[in-house]
Design a protein around this motif. Structure first.
Motif, PDB file in Angstrom:
ATOM      1  N   LEU A 175       0.816  -1.207   0.000  1.00  0.00           N
ATOM      2  CA  LEU A 175       0.000   0.000   0.000  1.00  0.00           C
ATOM      3  C   LEU A 175       0.855   1.264   0.000  1.00  0.00           C
ATOM      4  CD1 LEU A 175      -2.906  -0.804   2.492  1.00  0.00           C
ATOM      5  CD2 LEU A 175      -3.035  -0.646   0.005  1.00  0.00           C
ATOM      6  N   LEU A 176       1.914   1.254   0.780  1.00  0.00           N
ATOM      7  CA  LEU A 176       2.817   2.399   0.881  1.00  0.00           C
ATOM      8  C   LEU A 176       4.226   1.894   0.622  1.00  0.00           C
ATOM      9  CD1 LEU A 176       1.352   3.871   4.217  1.00  0.00           C
ATOM     10  CD2 LEU A 176       0.644   4.404   1.871  1.00  0.00           C
ATOM     11  N   ASP A 177       4.878   2.467  -0.374  1.00  0.00           N
ATOM     12  CA  ASP A 177       6.147   1.913  -0.849  1.00  0.00           C
ATOM     13  C   ASP A 177       7.263   2.945  -0.770  1.00  0.00           C
ATOM     14  OD1 ASP A 177       8.020   0.249  -1.951  1.00  0.00           O
ATOM     15  OD2 ASP A 177       7.242   0.361  -3.997  1.00  0.00           O
ATOM     16  N   GLY A 178       7.768   3.141   0.452  1.00  0.00           N
ATOM     17  CA  GLY A 178       8.908   4.048   0.641  1.00  0.00           C
ATOM     18  C   GLY A 178       8.558   5.511   0.474  1.00  0.00           C
ATOM     19  N   LEU A 179       7.466   5.955   1.116  1.00  0.00           N
ATOM     20  CA  LEU A 179       6.998   7.327   0.942  1.00  0.00           C
ATOM     21  C   LEU A 179       7.860   8.327   1.707  1.00  0.00           C
ATOM     22  CD1 LEU A 179       3.118   7.021   1.221  1.00  0.00           C
ATOM     23  CD2 LEU A 179       4.608   6.582  -0.731  1.00  0.00           C
ATOM     24  N   ASP A 180       8.085   9.474   1.080  1.00  0.00           N
ATOM     25  CA  ASP A 180       8.765  10.602   1.711  1.00  0.00           C
ATOM     26  C   ASP A 180       7.925  11.848   1.489  1.00  0.00           C
ATOM     27  OD1 ASP A 180      11.399   9.368   2.492  1.00  0.00           O
ATOM     28  OD2 ASP A 180      11.534   9.078   0.323  1.00  0.00           O
ATOM     29  N   VAL A 181       7.598  12.547   2.561  1.00  0.00           N
ATOM     30  CA  VAL A 181       6.844  13.789   2.419  1.00  0.00           C
ATOM     31  C   VAL A 181       7.016  14.633   3.675  1.00  0.00           C
ATOM     32  CG1 VAL A 181       4.677  12.868   3.368  1.00  0.00           C
ATOM     33  CG2 VAL A 181       4.605  14.763   1.740  1.00  0.00           C
ATOM     34  N   THR A 206      -4.851  12.319  -2.826  1.00  0.00           N
ATOM     35  CA  THR A 206      -5.940  11.717  -3.575  1.00  0.00           C
ATOM     36  C   THR A 206      -5.544  10.308  -4.019  1.00  0.00           C
ATOM     37  OG1 THR A 206      -5.174  12.623  -5.686  1.00  0.00           O
ATOM     38  CG2 THR A 206      -6.708  13.968  -4.394  1.00  0.00           C
ATOM     39  N   GLY A 207      -6.505   9.618  -4.614  1.00  0.00           N
ATOM     40  CA  GLY A 207      -6.265   8.255  -5.076  1.00  0.00           C
ATOM     41  C   GLY A 207      -7.534   7.448  -4.941  1.00  0.00           C
ATOM     42  N   PRO A 208      -7.661   6.354  -5.679  1.00  0.00           N
ATOM     43  CA  PRO A 208      -8.882   5.547  -5.625  1.00  0.00           C
ATOM     44  C   PRO A 208      -9.053   4.860  -4.278  1.00  0.00           C
ATOM     45  CG  PRO A 208      -7.201   4.438  -6.903  1.00  0.00           C
ATOM     46  CD  PRO A 208      -6.668   5.802  -6.617  1.00  0.00           C
ATOM     47  N   SER A 209     -10.255   4.370  -4.010  1.00  0.00           N
ATOM     48  CA  SER A 209     -10.501   3.597  -2.794  1.00  0.00           C
ATOM     49  C   SER A 209      -9.549   2.413  -2.745  1.00  0.00           C
ATOM     50  CB  SER A 209     -11.951   3.090  -2.777  1.00  0.00           C
ATOM     51  OG  SER A 209     -12.849   4.162  -2.705  1.00  0.00           O
ATOM     52  N   GLY A 210      -8.978   2.190  -1.569  1.00  0.00           N
ATOM     53  CA  GLY A 210      -8.052   1.084  -1.409  1.00  0.00           C
ATOM     54  C   GLY A 210      -6.623   1.400  -1.771  1.00  0.00           C
ATOM     55  N   ASP A 238      -2.414  23.572  -0.572  1.00  0.00           N
ATOM     56  CA  ASP A 238      -1.178  24.178  -1.059  1.00  0.00           C
ATOM     57  C   ASP A 238      -0.407  23.213  -1.957  1.00  0.00           C
ATOM     58  OD1 ASP A 238      -1.471  26.647   0.405  1.00  0.00           O
ATOM     59  OD2 ASP A 238      -0.916  25.525   2.213  1.00  0.00           O
ATOM     60  N   VAL A 239      -0.412  21.934  -1.571  1.00  0.00           N
ATOM     61  CA  VAL A 239       0.274  20.894  -2.342  1.00  0.00           C
ATOM     62  C   VAL A 239      -0.690  19.741  -2.532  1.00  0.00           C
ATOM     63  CG1 VAL A 239       2.228  19.282  -2.401  1.00  0.00           C
ATOM     64  CG2 VAL A 239       2.522  21.559  -1.394  1.00  0.00           C
ATOM     65  N   ARG A 240      -0.697  19.167  -3.735  1.00  0.00           N
ATOM     66  CA  ARG A 240      -1.590  18.047  -4.059  1.00  0.00           C
ATOM     67  C   ARG A 240      -0.758  16.879  -4.552  1.00  0.00           C
ATOM     68  NH1 ARG A 240      -3.277  22.769  -4.879  1.00  0.00           N
ATOM     69  NH2 ARG A 240      -2.055  23.019  -6.775  1.00  0.00           N
ATOM     70  N   VAL A 241      -0.998  15.703  -3.969  1.00  0.00           N
ATOM     71  CA  VAL A 241      -0.317  14.488  -4.393  1.00  0.00           C
ATOM     72  C   VAL A 241      -1.364  13.383  -4.555  1.00  0.00           C
ATOM     73  CG1 VAL A 241       1.885  15.069  -3.287  1.00  0.00           C
ATOM     74  CG2 VAL A 241       0.166  13.763  -2.014  1.00  0.00           C
ATOM     75  N   SER A 242      -1.033  12.373  -5.339  1.00  0.00           N
ATOM     76  CA  SER A 242      -1.897  11.205  -5.446  1.00  0.00           C
ATOM     77  C   SER A 242      -1.090   9.966  -5.104  1.00  0.00           C
ATOM     78  CB  SER A 242      -2.489  11.078  -6.851  1.00  0.00           C
ATOM     79  OG  SER A 242      -1.474  10.860  -7.806  1.00  0.00           O
ATOM     80  N   LEU A 243      -1.770   8.983  -4.537  1.00  0.00           N
ATOM     81  CA  LEU A 243      -1.143   7.708  -4.242  1.00  0.00           C
ATOM     82  C   LEU A 243      -1.327   6.803  -5.453  1.00  0.00           C
ATOM     83  CD1 LEU A 243      -1.846   6.656  -0.528  1.00  0.00           C
ATOM     84  CD2 LEU A 243       0.321   6.491  -1.749  1.00  0.00           C
ATOM     85  N   ASP A 244      -0.210   6.416  -6.052  1.00  0.00           N
ATOM     86  CA  ASP A 244      -0.239   5.602  -7.259  1.00  0.00           C
ATOM     87  C   ASP A 244       0.728   4.442  -7.075  1.00  0.00           C
ATOM     88  OD1 ASP A 244      -0.384   4.560  -9.779  1.00  0.00           O
ATOM     89  OD2 ASP A 244       0.384   6.312 -10.817  1.00  0.00           O
ATOM     90  N   ALA A 245       0.176   3.217  -6.972  1.00  0.00           N
ATOM     91  CA  ALA A 245       0.994   2.009  -6.788  1.00  0.00           C
ATOM     92  C   ALA A 245       1.934   2.154  -5.601  1.00  0.00           C
ATOM     93  CB  ALA A 245       1.769   1.686  -8.066  1.00  0.00           C
ATOM     94  N   GLY A 246       1.417   2.732  -4.513  1.00  0.00           N
ATOM     95  CA  GLY A 246       2.192   2.865  -3.289  1.00  0.00           C
ATOM     96  C   GLY A 246       3.112   4.051  -3.224  1.00  0.00           C
ATOM     97  N   ARG A 247       3.162   4.854  -4.282  1.00  0.00           N
ATOM     98  CA  ARG A 247       4.037   6.014  -4.344  1.00  0.00           C
ATOM     99  C   ARG A 247       3.226   7.309  -4.391  1.00  0.00           C
ATOM    100  NH1 ARG A 247       9.626   5.459  -3.608  1.00  0.00           N
ATOM    101  NH2 ARG A 247      10.304   3.429  -4.393  1.00  0.00           N
TER     102      ARG A 247
END
Length: 222
Positions: A22-28, A39-43, A208-217
Protein backbone atom coordinates in the motif's frame (compact mmCIF):
# COMPACT_ATOMS: atom_id res chain seq x y z
CA UNK A 1 0.85 32.70 10.79
CA UNK A 2 3.16 30.22 9.03
CA UNK A 3 5.99 28.14 10.45
CA UNK A 4 8.25 26.51 7.89
CA UNK A 5 9.37 23.79 10.28
CA UNK A 6 8.01 20.37 9.20
CA UNK A 7 5.16 19.68 11.59
CA UNK A 8 4.87 16.32 9.83
CA UNK A 9 7.82 14.49 8.28
CA UNK A 10 7.49 11.03 6.72
CA UNK A 11 10.57 9.18 5.52
CA UNK A 12 10.85 5.81 3.80
CA UNK A 13 7.36 4.75 4.88
CA UNK A 14 6.42 1.24 3.80
CA UNK A 15 3.35 -0.81 4.63
CA UNK A 16 2.12 -4.01 3.01
CA UNK A 17 -0.86 -6.33 3.46
CA UNK A 18 0.19 -9.87 2.57
CA UNK A 19 1.40 -9.57 -1.04
CA UNK A 20 -0.03 -6.09 -1.63
CA UNK A 21 2.11 -3.01 -1.01
CA UNK A 22 0.00 0.00 0.00
CA UNK A 23 2.82 2.40 0.88
CA UNK A 24 6.15 1.91 -0.85
CA UNK A 25 8.91 4.05 0.64
CA UNK A 26 7.00 7.33 0.94
CA UNK A 27 8.77 10.60 1.71
CA UNK A 28 6.84 13.79 2.42
CA UNK A 29 7.07 16.88 4.61
CA UNK A 30 4.24 19.23 5.59
CA UNK A 31 5.41 22.46 7.25
CA UNK A 32 3.31 24.22 9.83
CA UNK A 33 0.91 26.68 8.24
CA UNK A 34 0.48 24.67 5.02
CA UNK A 35 -1.90 22.05 3.64
CA UNK A 36 -1.44 18.82 1.69
CA UNK A 37 -4.19 16.93 -0.16
CA UNK A 38 -3.76 13.21 -0.85
CA UNK A 39 -5.94 11.72 -3.57
CA UNK A 40 -6.27 8.25 -5.08
CA UNK A 41 -8.88 5.55 -5.62
CA UNK A 42 -10.50 3.60 -2.79
CA UNK A 43 -8.05 1.08 -1.41
CA UNK A 44 -4.99 3.00 -2.57
CA UNK A 45 -3.76 3.59 0.99
CA UNK A 46 -4.87 7.16 1.75
CA UNK A 47 -6.50 6.26 5.07
CA UNK A 48 -3.62 3.93 5.92
CA UNK A 49 -1.20 6.81 5.46
CA UNK A 50 -3.21 8.95 7.88
CA UNK A 51 -3.44 6.10 10.40
CA UNK A 52 0.34 5.70 10.27
CA UNK A 53 0.67 9.42 11.02
CA UNK A 54 -1.73 9.00 13.94
CA UNK A 55 0.20 6.00 15.23
CA UNK A 56 -2.73 3.59 14.92
CA UNK A 57 -1.04 1.57 12.15
CA UNK A 58 2.58 0.50 12.58
CA UNK A 59 4.46 0.60 9.27
CA UNK A 60 6.84 -2.14 8.13
CA UNK A 61 9.60 0.42 7.68
CA UNK A 62 10.23 4.14 7.82
CA UNK A 63 9.59 6.96 10.26
CA UNK A 64 6.72 9.35 10.93
CA UNK A 65 7.69 12.45 12.87
CA UNK A 66 4.93 14.65 14.31
CA UNK A 67 5.97 17.79 16.19
CA UNK A 68 9.50 16.37 16.41
CA UNK A 69 8.54 12.94 17.83
CA UNK A 70 8.71 9.69 15.85
CA UNK A 71 5.35 8.04 16.48
CA UNK A 72 6.54 4.73 14.98
CA UNK A 73 8.96 4.18 17.87
CA UNK A 74 6.94 5.37 20.84
CA UNK A 75 5.54 3.15 23.55
CA UNK A 76 1.76 3.00 23.82
CA UNK A 77 1.84 5.31 26.83
CA UNK A 78 4.13 7.85 25.18
CA UNK A 79 2.08 7.75 21.99
CA UNK A 80 -1.17 8.38 23.87
CA UNK A 81 0.38 11.50 25.42
CA UNK A 82 1.91 12.66 22.12
CA UNK A 83 -1.43 12.51 20.31
CA UNK A 84 -2.32 15.87 21.84
CA UNK A 85 -0.21 17.19 18.92
CA UNK A 86 -2.54 15.53 16.38
CA UNK A 87 -6.13 16.47 15.58
CA UNK A 88 -8.33 14.18 13.50
CA UNK A 89 -11.50 14.79 11.45
CA UNK A 90 -13.24 11.65 10.17
CA UNK A 91 -15.77 11.41 7.33
CA UNK A 92 -18.75 10.88 9.64
CA UNK A 93 -17.49 12.97 12.55
CA UNK A 94 -17.32 10.06 15.00
CA UNK A 95 -18.98 12.17 17.70
CA UNK A 96 -20.87 10.97 20.77
CA UNK A 97 -24.44 11.67 19.68
CA UNK A 98 -25.90 11.70 23.19
CA UNK A 99 -23.56 14.50 24.34
CA UNK A 100 -23.82 18.19 23.49
CA UNK A 101 -21.40 19.75 20.98
CA UNK A 102 -19.69 21.52 23.89
CA UNK A 103 -19.17 18.23 25.73
CA UNK A 104 -17.93 16.47 22.58
CA UNK A 105 -15.24 19.08 22.05
CA UNK A 106 -14.28 19.59 25.69
CA UNK A 107 -13.86 15.88 26.34
CA UNK A 108 -11.03 15.70 23.79
CA UNK A 109 -9.15 18.36 25.73
CA UNK A 110 -9.88 16.70 29.07
CA UNK A 111 -8.52 13.38 27.79
CA UNK A 112 -5.36 15.20 26.71
CA UNK A 113 -4.83 16.43 30.28
CA UNK A 114 -6.15 19.98 29.92
CA UNK A 115 -7.80 21.29 33.08
CA UNK A 116 -11.59 21.48 33.05
CA UNK A 117 -11.94 25.26 32.99
CA UNK A 118 -9.57 25.69 30.05
CA UNK A 119 -11.02 22.70 28.20
CA UNK A 120 -14.55 24.08 28.30
CA UNK A 121 -13.40 27.63 27.60
CA UNK A 122 -11.49 26.58 24.49
CA UNK A 123 -14.40 24.40 23.35
CA UNK A 124 -16.84 27.32 23.67
CA UNK A 125 -14.53 29.64 21.73
CA UNK A 126 -14.06 27.18 18.88
CA UNK A 127 -17.73 26.30 18.55
CA UNK A 128 -18.74 29.97 18.51
CA UNK A 129 -16.13 30.65 15.81
CA UNK A 130 -17.49 27.75 13.77
CA UNK A 131 -21.13 28.72 14.27
CA UNK A 132 -22.25 25.58 16.13
CA UNK A 133 -24.73 25.67 19.05
CA UNK A 134 -23.08 24.78 22.33
CA UNK A 135 -25.96 22.86 23.86
CA UNK A 136 -28.53 20.35 22.69
CA UNK A 137 -27.97 16.79 21.52
CA UNK A 138 -25.23 16.39 18.94
CA UNK A 139 -27.24 13.67 17.20
CA UNK A 140 -29.81 16.31 16.20
CA UNK A 141 -27.31 18.55 14.42
CA UNK A 142 -27.19 18.84 10.64
CA UNK A 143 -24.38 17.06 8.79
CA UNK A 144 -22.49 20.31 8.33
CA UNK A 145 -22.85 21.24 12.00
CA UNK A 146 -21.56 17.82 13.04
CA UNK A 147 -18.48 18.19 10.85
CA UNK A 148 -17.83 21.67 12.18
CA UNK A 149 -18.06 20.19 15.68
CA UNK A 150 -15.56 17.54 14.61
CA UNK A 151 -13.22 20.28 13.37
CA UNK A 152 -13.53 22.05 16.73
CA UNK A 153 -12.73 18.79 18.52
CA UNK A 154 -9.65 18.33 16.33
CA UNK A 155 -8.40 21.82 17.16
CA UNK A 156 -9.14 22.03 20.88
CA UNK A 157 -5.73 20.66 21.94
CA UNK A 158 -3.92 23.15 19.65
CA UNK A 159 -2.33 20.38 17.56
CA UNK A 160 0.72 20.67 15.32
CA UNK A 161 -0.96 18.50 12.67
CA UNK A 162 -4.60 18.04 11.66
CA UNK A 163 -5.47 14.88 9.72
CA UNK A 164 -8.77 14.85 7.81
CA UNK A 165 -10.02 11.61 6.23
CA UNK A 166 -12.69 12.35 3.59
CA UNK A 167 -13.99 15.18 5.81
CA UNK A 168 -16.59 16.36 3.27
CA UNK A 169 -17.49 13.00 1.72
CA UNK A 170 -20.86 12.72 3.48
CA UNK A 171 -21.96 16.34 2.95
CA UNK A 172 -24.07 18.13 0.36
CA UNK A 173 -22.28 20.70 -1.81
CA UNK A 174 -23.18 23.71 0.32
CA UNK A 175 -22.06 22.08 3.57
CA UNK A 176 -19.00 20.67 1.78
CA UNK A 177 -17.89 24.14 0.74
CA UNK A 178 -18.48 25.58 4.22
CA UNK A 179 -16.46 22.85 5.93
CA UNK A 180 -13.72 23.14 3.29
CA UNK A 181 -13.52 26.90 3.84
CA UNK A 182 -12.97 26.28 7.53
CA UNK A 183 -10.48 23.44 7.14
CA UNK A 184 -8.22 25.19 4.67
CA UNK A 185 -8.28 28.37 6.74
CA UNK A 186 -7.03 26.47 9.79
CA UNK A 187 -3.31 26.33 8.82
CA UNK A 188 -3.23 30.08 8.22
CA UNK A 189 -5.11 30.92 11.41
CA UNK A 190 -3.49 28.42 13.75
CA UNK A 191 -0.09 27.63 12.23
CA UNK A 192 -0.61 23.88 12.10
CA UNK A 193 -0.16 21.50 9.18
CA UNK A 194 -3.25 20.07 7.48
CA UNK A 195 -3.33 16.74 5.62
CA UNK A 196 -6.57 15.90 3.82
CA UNK A 197 -7.30 12.54 2.20
CA UNK A 198 -10.06 12.97 -0.36
CA UNK A 199 -11.67 11.64 -3.52
CA UNK A 200 -13.00 15.10 -4.35
CA UNK A 201 -10.86 17.04 -6.86
CA UNK A 202 -12.55 20.30 -5.83
CA UNK A 203 -11.46 19.80 -2.23
CA UNK A 204 -7.97 18.63 -3.24
CA UNK A 205 -7.58 21.70 -5.43
CA UNK A 206 -7.75 23.98 -2.40
CA UNK A 207 -4.60 22.55 -0.80
CA UNK A 208 -1.18 24.18 -1.06
CA UNK A 209 0.27 20.89 -2.34
CA UNK A 210 -1.59 18.05 -4.06
CA UNK A 211 -0.32 14.49 -4.39
CA UNK A 212 -1.90 11.20 -5.45
CA UNK A 213 -1.14 7.71 -4.24
CA UNK A 214 -0.24 5.60 -7.26
CA UNK A 215 0.99 2.01 -6.79
CA UNK A 216 2.19 2.86 -3.29
CA UNK A 217 4.04 6.01 -4.34
CA UNK A 218 3.19 9.69 -3.94
CA UNK A 219 3.02 11.60 -7.22
CA UNK A 220 2.80 15.39 -7.05
CA UNK A 221 -0.07 16.94 -9.01
CA UNK A 222 -0.42 20.46 -10.41
Amino acid sequence: MTSRAPALRIEGLRYALKDRVLLDGLDVEVPGGTSLAVTGPSGSGKSTLLMCALGLVKPDAGTVSVAGGDVTRMSARALAAHRRHIGVVFQFGELLSELSPLENVAIAALLAGVDRRKAYGSARELLRWLGVPLQGTTGLLSGGERQRTAVARALVTEPAVVLADEPTGALDHRSRDTVADILFDVPRRRGCALVVATHDPVIAGRADVRVSLDAGRLVERP
